[in-house]
Scaffold this active site. Structure first.
Site, PDB file in Angstrom:
ATOM      1  N   GLY A   8      47.466  33.109  42.620  1.00  0.00           N
ATOM      2  CA  GLY A   8      46.467  33.155  41.646  1.00  0.00           C
ATOM      3  C   GLY A   8      47.273  33.749  40.148  1.00  0.00           C
ATOM      4  O   GLY A   8      47.838  34.846  39.969  1.00  0.00           O
ATOM      5  N   ALA A   9      47.186  32.570  39.374  1.00  0.00           N
ATOM      6  CA  ALA A   9      47.962  32.980  38.120  1.00  0.00           C
ATOM      7  C   ALA A   9      46.700  33.238  36.784  1.00  0.00           C
ATOM      8  O   ALA A   9      47.141  32.958  35.766  1.00  0.00           O
ATOM      9  CB  ALA A   9      48.779  31.701  37.478  1.00  0.00           C
ATOM     10  N   GLY A  10      45.626  34.132  37.334  1.00  0.00           N
ATOM     11  CA  GLY A  10      44.645  34.271  36.378  1.00  0.00           C
ATOM     12  C   GLY A  10      45.079  35.602  35.733  1.00  0.00           C
ATOM     13  O   GLY A  10      46.393  35.932  35.279  1.00  0.00           O
ATOM     14  N   GLY A  13      47.033  38.149  37.894  1.00  0.00           N
ATOM     15  CA  GLY A  13      48.482  37.556  38.629  1.00  0.00           C
ATOM     16  C   GLY A  13      49.403  37.391  37.517  1.00  0.00           C
ATOM     17  O   GLY A  13      50.481  37.843  37.665  1.00  0.00           O
ATOM     18  N   ASP A  32      48.952  28.651  41.426  1.00  0.00           N
ATOM     19  CA  ASP A  32      47.521  28.712  41.283  1.00  0.00           C
ATOM     20  C   ASP A  32      47.103  27.343  41.655  1.00  0.00           C
ATOM     21  O   ASP A  32      47.723  26.229  41.779  1.00  0.00           O
ATOM     22  CB  ASP A  32      47.234  28.837  39.900  1.00  0.00           C
ATOM     23  CG  ASP A  32      45.651  29.411  39.419  1.00  0.00           C
ATOM     24  OD1 ASP A  32      45.436  30.558  39.273  1.00  0.00           O
ATOM     25  OD2 ASP A  32      44.995  28.463  39.393  1.00  0.00           O
ATOM     26  N   ASN A 119      38.841  41.167  45.410  1.00  0.00           N
ATOM     27  CA  ASN A 119      37.933  41.734  45.834  1.00  0.00           C
ATOM     28  C   ASN A 119      36.797  41.102  46.823  1.00  0.00           C
ATOM     29  O   ASN A 119      36.954  39.884  46.841  1.00  0.00           O
ATOM     30  CB  ASN A 119      37.065  42.229  44.725  1.00  0.00           C
ATOM     31  CG  ASN A 119      37.896  43.680  44.138  1.00  0.00           C
ATOM     32  OD1 ASN A 119      37.892  44.430  44.835  1.00  0.00           O
ATOM     33  ND2 ASN A 119      37.687  43.696  42.975  1.00  0.00           N
ATOM     34  N   HIS A 174      37.062  50.691  47.958  1.00  0.00           N
ATOM     35  CA  HIS A 174      37.132  50.381  46.392  1.00  0.00           C
ATOM     36  C   HIS A 174      35.931  49.994  46.234  1.00  0.00           C
ATOM     37  O   HIS A 174      35.387  48.717  45.750  1.00  0.00           O
ATOM     38  CB  HIS A 174      38.100  49.266  46.113  1.00  0.00           C
ATOM     39  CG  HIS A 174      38.585  49.138  44.841  1.00  0.00           C
ATOM     40  ND1 HIS A 174      38.433  49.956  44.014  1.00  0.00           N
ATOM     41  CD2 HIS A 174      38.531  47.552  44.263  1.00  0.00           C
ATOM     42  CE1 HIS A 174      38.820  49.384  42.733  1.00  0.00           C
ATOM     43  NE2 HIS A 174      38.781  47.959  42.873  1.00  0.00           N
TER      44      HIS A 174
HETATM   45  N1  APR Z   1      44.540  29.081  45.499  1.00  0.00           N
HETATM   46  C1  APR Z   1      45.238  29.680  44.432  1.00  0.00           C
HETATM   47  N2  APR Z   1      44.658  30.206  43.311  1.00  0.00           N
HETATM   48  C2  APR Z   1      43.372  30.170  43.345  1.00  0.00           C
HETATM   49  C3  APR Z   1      42.466  29.880  44.532  1.00  0.00           C
HETATM   50  C4  APR Z   1      43.333  29.284  45.288  1.00  0.00           C
HETATM   51  N3  APR Z   1      42.767  28.799  46.666  1.00  0.00           N
HETATM   52  N4  APR Z   1      41.282  30.051  43.982  1.00  0.00           N
HETATM   53  C5  APR Z   1      41.438  30.289  43.075  1.00  0.00           C
HETATM   54  N5  APR Z   1      42.410  30.565  42.295  1.00  0.00           N
HETATM   55  C6  APR Z   1      42.998  31.052  40.977  1.00  0.00           C
HETATM   56  C7  APR Z   1      42.075  30.850  39.805  1.00  0.00           C
HETATM   57  O1  APR Z   1      42.359  29.572  39.479  1.00  0.00           O
HETATM   58  C8  APR Z   1      42.494  31.938  38.778  1.00  0.00           C
HETATM   59  O2  APR Z   1      43.409  31.108  38.044  1.00  0.00           O
HETATM   60  O3  APR Z   1      42.776  32.465  40.883  1.00  0.00           O
HETATM   61  C9  APR Z   1      42.800  32.946  39.591  1.00  0.00           C
HETATM   62  C10 APR Z   1      41.899  34.184  39.508  1.00  0.00           C
HETATM   63  O4  APR Z   1      42.113  34.623  38.142  1.00  0.00           O
HETATM   64  P1  APR Z   1      40.945  35.363  37.295  1.00  0.00           P
HETATM   65  O5  APR Z   1      39.664  34.493  37.331  1.00  0.00           O
HETATM   66  O6  APR Z   1      41.477  35.365  35.863  1.00  0.00           O
HETATM   67  O7  APR Z   1      40.609  36.668  37.795  1.00  0.00           O
HETATM   68  P2  APR Z   1      41.378  38.150  37.844  1.00  0.00           P
HETATM   69  O8  APR Z   1      40.706  38.911  36.747  1.00  0.00           O
HETATM   70  O9  APR Z   1      42.858  37.784  37.860  1.00  0.00           O
HETATM   71  O10 APR Z   1      40.751  38.611  39.390  1.00  0.00           O
HETATM   72  C11 APR Z   1      41.297  38.153  40.348  1.00  0.00           C
HETATM   73  O11 APR Z   1      41.279  40.304  41.548  1.00  0.00           O
HETATM   74  O12 APR Z   1      40.440  42.379  40.924  1.00  0.00           O
HETATM   75  C12 APR Z   1      39.989  41.017  41.862  1.00  0.00           C
HETATM   76  O13 APR Z   1      37.844  40.927  41.502  1.00  0.00           O
HETATM   77  C13 APR Z   1      38.720  40.408  41.250  1.00  0.00           C
HETATM   78  O14 APR Z   1      38.878  39.004  43.214  1.00  0.00           O
HETATM   79  C14 APR Z   1      39.290  38.931  41.815  1.00  0.00           C
HETATM   80  C15 APR Z   1      40.801  38.912  41.771  1.00  0.00           C
END
Ligand code: APR
Length: 307
Positions: A8-10, A13, A32, A119, A174
């Site tokens: 997850g490079a959001g 991450g 990601d 979460n 949490h």
């Molecule tokens: N495999 C890899 N990456 C994935 C997958 C998957 N199957 N599904 C989603 N992603 C990636 C998305 O493309 C996105 O880049 O996960 C990333 C999530 O990043 P954000 O949408 O920016 O979310 P973020 O604020 O980082 O939160 C991520 O952490 O705190 C918790 O509630 C929040 O569950 C959420 C998680």
């Protein structure tokens, strides 16, 4: 150099990768599902390293082959909440994501320790435990360290003291019924209940419980990530450097705090191998009851996973 993969490079991450790269304790792989996202962010970070002065490698990928042999896998993949949503609303979607991410990461890195952020945190940590079949020491959910740092920041601001002097411990699930332990928290050794008037203390406890929601309400398009990422980086560091750091974390309980077969926030000692020990505080009746309320909420979510 140790190797840490972040799935997850959001927002969270990528920010975790940056905090970690600055520490220069591991090479980092970002994965990601979105084409180019992990690659773009890791290239951008790589180009920052000469300025920061850190000789770590940061690479991005859409597949798991580059993660092979990771010491730690951090899972941040999944949806974050929008205003009006609770963390629980993410259960079904994120459950499917965590399930597949765990299987693929474990295949590439059978010896890894897993840190979960997605979460609803306690239910996702439980799911990760069950899907992976790993020993409980190797599956740790990040939550309590975040809730505790939120509380610490509010106390430091309220009293005008250094954050170094403020120690807070938030246990339980949490969610909004987490359990900030005011008797066990202190400012330079003075218990919080003596350092603050009751109404101010209550306001801080309430703000801590709603801390994530306060930020979702302000951002509107996503949830908090700086503090969650800082918390993740500290957990990774504690494990890689074998610090024996005691922090609240969501771990699988086997009778501790009167709870079994649940992932739940309790103080745990982090070091080589994952968590080494659960520390059991002496709780009064009200604190124990608050923990039980929080646990029953987590159990409802775990039940809804239909494992
Ligand atoms: N495999 C890899 N990456 C994935 C997958 C998957 N199957 N599904 C989603 N992603 C990636 C998305 O493309 C996105 O880049 O996960 C990333 C999530 O990043 P954000 O949408 O920016 O979310 P973020 O604020 O980082 O939160 C991520 O952490 O705190 C918790 O509630 C929040 O569950 C959420 C998680």
């Amino acid at each position: 150099m140790a190797k840490v993969s972040i799935i997850g490079a959001g927002q969270t991450g990528a920010t975790t990768a940056l905090w970690l790269a600055q520490r220069e304790i591991a090479d980092i792989v970002l994965v990601d599902i979105v084409e180019g996202k992990a690659q773009g962010k890791s290239l951008d970070m790589t180009e920052a390293m000469p300025v920061i002065g850190s000789d770590v490698r940061v690479i991005g990928s859409n597949s798991y082959d580059k993660t092979a042999g990771s010491d730690i896998v951090v899972i941040t993949a999944g949806l974050s909440r929008k205003p009006g949503m609770s963390r629980d609303d993410l259960l079904d979607t994120n459950g499917g994501i965590v399930r597949s991410v765990i299987s693929e990461s474990l295949e590439a890195s059978p010896g890894a320790i897993f840190i979960i952020l997605t979460n609803p945190l306690d239910a996702m940590s439980y799911l990760a435990m069950k899907v992976s079949g790993l020993s409980r020491e190797r599956v740790i959910g990040q939550a309590g360290i975040l809730d505790s740092t939120r509380m610490r920041s509010f106390v430091a601001l309220e009293l005008g003291v250094s954050v170094h002097n403020v120690h807070c411990y938030v246990l339980g699930g949490h969610g909004d019924d987490m359990v900030p332990l005011t008797r066990h928290s202190n400012v330079a050794g003075v218990p919080l209940i003596d350092a603050l008037p009751p109404d101010r203390l209550e306001a801080i406890v309430e703000r801590t419980r709603k801390g994530g929601g306060e930020i979702v309400g302000l951002l509107k398009t996503g949830s908090a990530y700086y503090a969650p990422a800082a918390a993740l980086a500290q957990m990774v560091e504690a494990i890689l450097l074998d610090r024996n750091l005691i922090i609240p974390a969501s771990v699988y309980l086997q009778g501790e705090y009167g709870q079994s077969d649940i992932c739940f926030g309790v103080p745990a000692k982090l070091g080589r191998g994952g968590f080494k020990e659960i520390i059991e505080y002496d709780l009064n009746q009200a604190e124990q009851q608050a923990l039980e309320r929080s646990a029953s909420h987590v159990r409802e979510l775990i039940g809804a996973l239909n494992l």
